[in-house]
Design an enzyme around this catalytic site. Structure first.
Site: not given
Ligand code: KIV
Length: 274
Positions: A49-50, A92, A121, A123, A190
């Protein structure tokens, strides 16, 4: 990369962890970069989600929606299929798509899995345990994410190292073990002190750790694609190396990243970790 790499699977990732072979992961958000990363030998592609910051120009990941994640997961998955790629594809679950209930998490995870993800994924620890167990029991592999969790950046007070005090380290350690017991098959750490992530990596035999700003001794490493190509709209985080330096192509930079992670020359604890 060997010409005939078999599709990367969970058993293969566990085997790499057991045998001490470092796992490589990069983010990708579109078909072409995903295919190039796969060809460069990257084992895991994360539709992170970056993308909110990297592709959409947002100031955090909080504004990323499930529909946006579905779209980019679909693009990456299609790119991998067209290139006959073999990478393991993680997507994510964005902010708001899993916090309310485990049932909502399942519905959101189904959207990403149907777009081509092999694993989702999410968090956080503690309150996420029931959700992780619920998804895993229903056949959805889960990667957990502890330490600096960008979706809760406002609650954490900024992008800062986590688990620095004895109390915080003990809590992170408890959460990591509980996530493994709940069935998480991978754990992103992280911005966690290198000594803590090294200890956790040894302790978590069934859940390979993937570090980002977590030192050298994790089971694998991940970086945001644009960061490792030297492109960042803000300040480059200390844990990033610009792999475009000395490379002649994007694929060359990715290959250099894979080599450096595999041979242990990236990251360097003295400069990339805490
Ligand atoms: O969203 C993302 O790119 C991430 C990485 C920083 C692990 O969660």
């Amino acid at each position: 990369m060997p010409a005939s790499r078999k599709p990367i699977s969970l058993p293969r990732l566990r085997e790499m962890h057991t045998q001490g072979e470092k796992i490589t992961m990069l983010t990708a958000y579109d078909a072409t970069f995903a295919a190039v990363a796969d060809a460069a030998g990257v084992e895991c592609i994360l539709v992170g989600d970056s993308l909110g910051m990297v592709c959409q120009g947002l100031s955090s990941t909080v504004g990323v929606t499930l529909e946006t994640m579905r779209h980019h997961t679909d693009c990456v998955s299609r790119g991998l299929r067209r290139a006959q790629g073999t990478a393991w594809l993680i997507s994510d679950l964005p902010f708001g798509s899993y916090q309310e209930s485990k049932e909502l998490a399942l519905r959101s995870a189904v959207v990403l899995m149907q777009a081509g993800a092999h694993m989702v994924k999410l968090e956080g620890g503690g309150w996420t345990l029931d959700t992780v167990r619920f998804l895993v029991e229903r056949g959805i592999p889960v990667c957990a994410h502890l330490g600096l969790t960008p979706q809760t950046v406002h609650a954490l007070g900024g992008y800062r190292v986590q688990g620095k005090t004895e109390v915080a380290a003990a809590s992170l350690r408890r959460e990591a073990h509980a996530l493994q017991d709940a069935g998480a098959a991978m754990l992103v750490l992280e911005m966690v002190p290198a000594a803590l992530s090294a200890a956790l990596t040894l302790e978590l035999a069934r859940c390979p750790t993937i570090g980002i700003g977590a030192g050298l001794d994790t089971a694998g490493q991940v970086l945001v694609l644009h960061d490792m190509l030297g492109m960042n709209l803000g300040k480059m985080p200390k844990f990033v190396r610009n792999f475009m330096e000395g490379a002649h192509s994007v694929r060359g930079a990715m290959e250099a990243y894979v080599r450096a992670v595999k041979d242990g020359s990236f990251p360097v604890n003295a400069s990339h970790a805490w």
